[in-house]
Design an enzyme around this catalytic site. Sequence first.
Site, PDB file in Angstrom:
ATOM      1  N   ASP A   6       0.855  -1.185   0.000  1.00  0.00           N
ATOM      2  CA  ASP A   6       0.000   0.000   0.000  1.00  0.00           C
ATOM      3  C   ASP A   6       0.889   1.233   0.000  1.00  0.00           C
ATOM      4  O   ASP A   6       1.709   1.433   0.903  1.00  0.00           O
ATOM      5  CB  ASP A   6      -0.921   0.032   1.219  1.00  0.00           C
ATOM      6  CG  ASP A   6      -1.752   1.303   1.256  1.00  0.00           C
ATOM      7  OD1 ASP A   6      -2.728   1.382   0.487  1.00  0.00           O
ATOM      8  OD2 ASP A   6      -1.412   2.218   2.031  1.00  0.00           O
ATOM      9  N   ASN A  11       4.317   6.786   4.041  1.00  0.00           N
ATOM     10  CA  ASN A  11       4.956   5.470   4.098  1.00  0.00           C
ATOM     11  C   ASN A  11       4.376   4.522   3.061  1.00  0.00           C
ATOM     12  O   ASN A  11       3.222   4.667   2.648  1.00  0.00           O
ATOM     13  CB  ASN A  11       4.779   4.840   5.496  1.00  0.00           C
ATOM     14  CG  ASN A  11       5.548   5.577   6.569  1.00  0.00           C
ATOM     15  OD1 ASN A  11       6.733   5.847   6.423  1.00  0.00           O
ATOM     16  ND2 ASN A  11       4.873   5.912   7.656  1.00  0.00           N
ATOM     17  N   ILE A  12       5.190   3.559   2.678  1.00  0.00           N
ATOM     18  CA  ILE A  12       4.744   2.441   1.844  1.00  0.00           C
ATOM     19  C   ILE A  12       4.747   1.202   2.737  1.00  0.00           C
ATOM     20  O   ILE A  12       5.790   0.809   3.272  1.00  0.00           O
ATOM     21  CB  ILE A  12       5.674   2.221   0.643  1.00  0.00           C
ATOM     22  CG1 ILE A  12       5.697   3.465  -0.254  1.00  0.00           C
ATOM     23  CG2 ILE A  12       5.250   0.996  -0.162  1.00  0.00           C
ATOM     24  CD1 ILE A  12       6.728   3.410  -1.365  1.00  0.00           C
ATOM     25  N   VAL A  13       3.575   0.621   2.933  1.00  0.00           N
ATOM     26  CA  VAL A  13       3.461  -0.590   3.747  1.00  0.00           C
ATOM     27  C   VAL A  13       3.675  -1.805   2.847  1.00  0.00           C
ATOM     28  O   VAL A  13       3.002  -1.954   1.828  1.00  0.00           O
ATOM     29  CB  VAL A  13       2.091  -0.672   4.442  1.00  0.00           C
ATOM     30  CG1 VAL A  13       1.979  -1.963   5.251  1.00  0.00           C
ATOM     31  CG2 VAL A  13       1.870   0.531   5.334  1.00  0.00           C
ATOM     32  N   GLY A 107     -10.398   7.146  -2.608  1.00  0.00           N
ATOM     33  CA  GLY A 107      -9.036   6.619  -2.527  1.00  0.00           C
ATOM     34  C   GLY A 107      -9.010   5.119  -2.350  1.00  0.00           C
ATOM     35  O   GLY A 107      -9.836   4.563  -1.622  1.00  0.00           O
ATOM     36  N   ASP A 109      -7.026   3.324  -0.690  1.00  0.00           N
ATOM     37  CA  ASP A 109      -6.799   2.926   0.698  1.00  0.00           C
ATOM     38  C   ASP A 109      -8.092   2.944   1.499  1.00  0.00           C
ATOM     39  O   ASP A 109      -8.297   2.108   2.387  1.00  0.00           O
ATOM     40  CB  ASP A 109      -5.749   3.826   1.359  1.00  0.00           C
ATOM     41  CG  ASP A 109      -6.093   5.309   1.272  1.00  0.00           C
ATOM     42  OD1 ASP A 109      -6.921   5.676   0.417  1.00  0.00           O
ATOM     43  OD2 ASP A 109      -5.519   6.083   2.056  1.00  0.00           O
TER      44      ASP A 109
END
Length: 255
Positions: A6, A11-13, A107, A109
């Site tokens: 994600d 941040n990129i998880v 979005g 997310d």
Amino acid sequence: MLLAIDIGNTNIVVGGIEDDQIVFEARLATDRIKTSDQYGGEIKNTLGLFNIPVEKIEDCIISSVVPPVFNAVKTGVVKVTKQEPMVVGPGVKTGLNIRMDNPAQVGSDRIVIAVAALAEYEPPLILLDLGTATTIEVVDRGNTYLGGCIIPGVRISLEALTSRTAQLPGINLDKPKQVIGKNTVDCMRSGIMYGTAAMLDGMLDRVEEELGFQAKVVVTGGMAQFIAPLCRREMSLERDLLLKGLNILYKKNKK
């Protein structure tokens, strides 16, 4: 193993999921100027950090709210894993009935979190995500996504405060000792932390007043573990909704 990614504004998880279990989870800094080779290297290093051979990655799914970074990460994943990732976006089956003026603008997310929450809890739900932005979204019975609110996140508020005021320093967002601070740092910390908690309590009251009924509140995001305990409203803290939601969406759309 499924590689779930994600891409958020901060941040990129990156997570590995096997048999519906999260095997590992890591966070990379989102950087709009990094190349696909750099992102590919970081993803490969992350797998190595958790002793996961690249050959073990059987597929990948990506969601993103940062278009300039998405292509670099996607290309990096393809270079490392030789797998073409599934992408959360238009055409992906979610099981949600999205009642928005333009459903395509929601979005990815937000969709992922809603899907994950519905797998754990019965609607109606109010979902809080405390990340770069603080978002509130409402999912009614029948998996109906009604909409929500977008608010500046905790760190954005702090950065705006310190950058626009000459005498206020940068601070750590620890739990305040009390509401009434006795020095500048404690006053700022109380204002940011308790102020956010009070805002959420108030917004939840207003959302439920508009809905006409109470709803289960679920909170996630990087700042959730610090802010949720300060709220007066009862809420369930979920740390891994993004990865759980990506896993569910992958299974719904797997060919």
